[in-house]
Design a protein around this motif. Structure first.
Motif, PDB file in Angstrom:
ATOM      1  N   ALA A  10       0.836  -1.206   0.000  1.00 43.69           N
ATOM      2  CA  ALA A  10       0.000   0.000   0.000  1.00 43.69           C
ATOM      3  C   ALA A  10       0.870   1.256   0.000  1.00 43.69           C
ATOM      4  N   GLN A  11       1.963   1.237   0.778  1.00 44.17           N
ATOM      5  CA  GLN A  11       2.871   2.392   0.792  1.00 44.17           C
ATOM      6  C   GLN A  11       3.502   2.608  -0.587  1.00 44.17           C
ATOM      7  N   THR A  12       3.811   1.507  -1.275  1.00 42.79           N
ATOM      8  CA  THR A  12       4.414   1.611  -2.609  1.00 42.79           C
ATOM      9  C   THR A  12       3.449   2.265  -3.592  1.00 42.79           C
ATOM     10  N   VAL A  13       2.169   1.900  -3.523  1.00 42.13           N
ATOM     11  CA  VAL A  13       1.169   2.492  -4.423  1.00 42.13           C
ATOM     12  C   VAL A  13       1.038   3.996  -4.167  1.00 42.13           C
ATOM     13  N   ILE A  14       1.038   4.393  -2.895  1.00 41.21           N
ATOM     14  CA  ILE A  14       0.918   5.820  -2.550  1.00 41.21           C
ATOM     15  C   ILE A  14       2.132   6.597  -3.079  1.00 41.21           C
ATOM     16  N   VAL A  15       3.317   6.016  -2.924  1.00 43.91           N
ATOM     17  CA  VAL A  15       4.534   6.678  -3.418  1.00 43.91           C
ATOM     18  C   VAL A  15       4.465   6.854  -4.938  1.00 43.91           C
ATOM     19  N   LEU A  16       4.016   5.821  -5.642  1.00 44.98           N
ATOM     20  CA  LEU A  16       3.931   5.919  -7.106  1.00 44.98           C
ATOM     21  C   LEU A  16       2.920   6.970  -7.542  1.00 44.98           C
ATOM     22  N   LEU A  17       1.822   7.092  -6.796  1.00 45.22           N
ATOM     23  CA  LEU A  17       0.840   8.135  -7.120  1.00 45.22           C
ATOM     24  C   LEU A  17       1.465   9.521  -6.968  1.00 45.22           C
ATOM     25  N   GLY A  18       2.259   9.698  -5.901  1.00 44.50           N
ATOM     26  CA  GLY A  18       2.944  10.975  -5.712  1.00 44.50           C
ATOM     27  C   GLY A  18       3.953  11.248  -6.825  1.00 44.50           C
ATOM     28  N   VAL A  19       4.587  10.190  -7.309  1.00 48.69           N
ATOM     29  CA  VAL A  19       5.554  10.362  -8.402  1.00 48.69           C
ATOM     30  C   VAL A  19       4.859  10.809  -9.684  1.00 48.69           C
ATOM     31  N   THR A  20       3.646  10.300  -9.941  1.00 50.15           N
ATOM     32  CA  THR A  20       2.927  10.734 -11.154  1.00 50.15           C
ATOM     33  C   THR A  20       2.641  12.237 -11.104  1.00 50.15           C
ATOM     34  N   VAL A  21       2.229  12.720  -9.920  1.00 53.79           N
ATOM     35  CA  VAL A  21       1.928  14.159  -9.781  1.00 53.79           C
ATOM     36  C   VAL A  21       3.199  14.990  -9.980  1.00 53.79           C
ATOM     37  N   ALA A  22       4.273  14.606  -9.274  1.00 56.72           N
ATOM     38  CA  ALA A  22       5.513  15.373  -9.360  1.00 56.72           C
ATOM     39  C   ALA A  22       6.079  15.337 -10.778  1.00 56.72           C
ATOM     40  N   THR A  23       6.106  14.147 -11.380  1.00 60.78           N
ATOM     41  CA  THR A  23       6.672  14.001 -12.726  1.00 60.78           C
ATOM     42  C   THR A  23       5.922  14.856 -13.735  1.00 60.78           C
ATOM     43  N   PHE A  24       4.612  14.772 -13.714  1.00 61.21           N
ATOM     44  CA  PHE A  24       3.826  15.475 -14.727  1.00 61.21           C
ATOM     45  C   PHE A  24       3.940  16.993 -14.591  1.00 61.21           C
ATOM     46  N   PHE A  25       3.730  17.499 -13.370  1.00 61.44           N
ATOM     47  CA  PHE A  25       3.664  18.959 -13.225  1.00 61.44           C
ATOM     48  C   PHE A  25       5.052  19.607 -13.298  1.00 61.44           C
ATOM     49  N   ILE A  26       6.087  18.917 -12.862  1.00 62.65           N
ATOM     50  CA  ILE A  26       7.441  19.489 -13.008  1.00 62.65           C
ATOM     51  C   ILE A  26       7.817  19.569 -14.484  1.00 62.65           C
ATOM     52  N   MET A  27       7.519  18.513 -15.242  1.00 68.10           N
ATOM     53  CA  MET A  27       7.853  18.523 -16.663  1.00 68.10           C
ATOM     54  C   MET A  27       7.107  19.618 -17.414  1.00 68.10           C
ATOM     55  N   HIS A  28       5.815  19.765 -17.111  1.00 67.87           N
ATOM     56  CA  HIS A  28       5.005  20.728 -17.850  1.00 67.87           C
ATOM     57  C   HIS A  28       5.117  22.148 -17.316  1.00 67.87           C
ATOM     58  N   SER A  29       5.770  22.327 -16.148  1.00 73.16           N
ATOM     59  CA  SER A  29       5.952  23.694 -15.650  1.00 73.16           C
ATOM     60  C   SER A  29       7.121  24.386 -16.347  1.00 73.16           C
ATOM     61  N   ALA A  30       7.943  23.645 -17.065  1.00 72.23           N
ATOM     62  CA  ALA A  30       9.038  24.265 -17.811  1.00 72.23           C
ATOM     63  C   ALA A  30       8.464  25.119 -18.936  1.00 72.23           C
ATOM     64  N   PRO A  31       9.034  26.297 -19.182  1.00 75.07           N
ATOM     65  CA  PRO A  31       8.486  27.162 -20.227  1.00 75.07           C
ATOM     66  C   PRO A  31       8.690  26.566 -21.617  1.00 75.07           C
ATOM     67  N   GLY A  32       7.754  26.912 -22.528  1.00 78.98           N
ATOM     68  CA  GLY A  32       7.888  26.461 -23.915  1.00 78.98           C
ATOM     69  C   GLY A  32       7.306  25.085 -24.133  1.00 78.98           C
ATOM     70  N   HIS A  33       7.488  24.560 -25.342  1.00 81.63           N
ATOM     71  CA  HIS A  33       6.998  23.229 -25.692  1.00 81.63           C
ATOM     72  C   HIS A  33       8.049  22.560 -26.590  1.00 81.63           C
ATOM     73  N   PRO A  34       7.855  21.299 -26.964  1.00 82.60           N
ATOM     74  CA  PRO A  34       8.904  20.574 -27.700  1.00 82.60           C
ATOM     75  C   PRO A  34       9.345  21.261 -28.992  1.00 82.60           C
ATOM     76  N   LEU A  35       8.458  21.959 -29.685  1.00 81.20           N
ATOM     77  CA  LEU A  35       8.854  22.589 -30.941  1.00 81.20           C
ATOM     78  C   LEU A  35       9.779  23.781 -30.720  1.00 81.20           C
ATOM     79  N   GLN A  36       9.844  24.269 -29.476  1.00 81.05           N
ATOM     80  CA  GLN A  36      10.727  25.385 -29.167  1.00 81.05           C
ATOM     81  C   GLN A  36      12.082  24.923 -28.634  1.00 81.05           C
ATOM     82  N   ALA A  37      12.318  23.594 -28.597  1.00 81.45           N
ATOM     83  CA  ALA A  37      13.607  23.079 -28.111  1.00 81.45           C
ATOM     84  C   ALA A  37      14.746  23.518 -29.021  1.00 81.45           C
ATOM     85  N   ASN A  38      14.456  23.669 -30.319  1.00 85.87           N
ATOM     86  CA  ASN A  38      15.468  24.132 -31.265  1.00 85.87           C
ATOM     87  C   ASN A  38      15.172  25.584 -31.626  1.00 85.87           C
TER      88      ASN A  38
END
Length: 316
Positions: A10-38
């Motif tokens: 149960a603790q493992t499932v809770i940790v993974l749920l927290g990782v989904t939130v952190a992973t998604f919002f940290i990645m998308h909080s970066a300015p710009g989008h993939p087409l602006q990488a170059n």
């Protein structure tokens, strides 16, 4: 024990749920989008809007997160924005090359570390003990990229004994050709792993050697071999299992530095390329994939603790 295993799960499932939130919002909080990488890429704004709309990247972040999690729970990790192919397929193509490199180096490093660590602890202060300490310090101090480039310069460029980059020579399909390409990257990874593991093994054995039950075993007249296998190794196994279990996830995510230095076609090199290109589906899938492996390794390590050491079951 069943209750403890369910609680850990149960603790493992809770940790993974927290990782989904952190992973998604940290990645998308970066300015710009993939087409602006170059920054040199010039695209029609209308085409950019259409491109973002087709991939639902124009939706509010909470809506994108719910859509991503729901698709992920159904086993759909999306398509790569660069290759326009399912991310799972791309991982499956590169995973065998990565496992070949990482598992070979892991087994080599762990086996030599266990043997050398035990012997160095039993012969504390001997020449071998000092040699193991010096090699361990050297392995920790030397950056992997520097050692890799040194190997390429000496064994590939100067002596021409080993191929410097890649996994196969063009036109060469033999087993020996593959082994020749593996020697340098496996050695670089094994040196770093050995330096890390041998300290844990030596420290764990030294701690057990100071225990009263080991002195009592000597007083009863048991041989050094009997004391080692009956009393020292079973009790020193817990920290060694911890280090080994926590290293397992890294086997599946690739060796970022070694794969780049030796142009090894594995996951590590691909992850760096995808990160620089802001390939969101790849980065988030790899993060979740790594988090699941780490959580699973910790879960298995906890279960192994309870199997190896009955005192842990009684304490809970």
């Amino acid at each position: 024990m069943t209750l403890l295993v369910l609680r850990r799960l149960a603790q493992t499932v809770i940790v993974l749920l927290g990782v989904t939130v952190a992973t998604f919002f940290i990645m998308h909080s970066a300015p710009g989008h993939p087409l602006q990488a170059n920054p040199e890429l010039r695209l029609d704004p209308t085409a950019v809007e259409r491109w973002l709309e087709l991939r639902d990247l124009d939706q509010p972040l909470p809506a994108q997160y719910v859509s991503w999690v729901s698709r992920m729970l159904r086993g759909d990790f999306g398509n790569s924005l660069i290759y326009n192919r399912p991310v799972v397929e791309l991982i499956a193509e590169r995973l065998p090359a990565t496992l070949l490199l990482t598992v070979s180096s892991f087994l080599l490093a762990l086996a030599t570390a266990v043997v050398c660590g035990i012997y160095a602890a039993i012969r504390q202060g001997s020449l071998l003990d000092r040699l193991v300490g010096a090699v361990s310090l050297l392995g920790i101090s030397m950056p992997g990229f520097w050692l890799g480039m040194l190997f390429i310069m000496v064994f590939s460029y100067r002596l021409a004994w080993l191929p410097g980059v890649g996994m196969r020579t063009p036109g060469g399909e033999g087993f020996l050709d593959l082994v020749a390409h593996m020697i340098m990257p496996v050695t670089v990874l094994a040196v770093a792993g050995f330096a890390h593991y041998v300290r844990y093994v030596r420290g764990a054995v030294l701690e057990i050697l100071e225990q009263d039950f080991v002195r009592a075993a000597r007083a009863r007249g048991l041989t050094q071999k009997q004391i080692l296998f009956r009393h020292i190794l079973p009790n020193a196994a817990v920290p060694i299992v911890t280090v080994a279990a926590l290293s397992i996830p890294m086997l599946f995510t690739g060796a970022l530095v070694a794969e780049n230095v030796f142009s090894w076609p594995g996951l590590g090199r691909w992850i760096i390329t995808s990160t620089l290109a802001r390939d969101y589906p790849v980065i988030m899938t790899v993060n979740m994939y790594t988090a699941m492996l780490v959580a699973l390794a910790n879960f298995l390590a906890d279960v192994l603790y309870m199997v190896i050491d009955p005192r842990l079951r009684l304490n809970h």
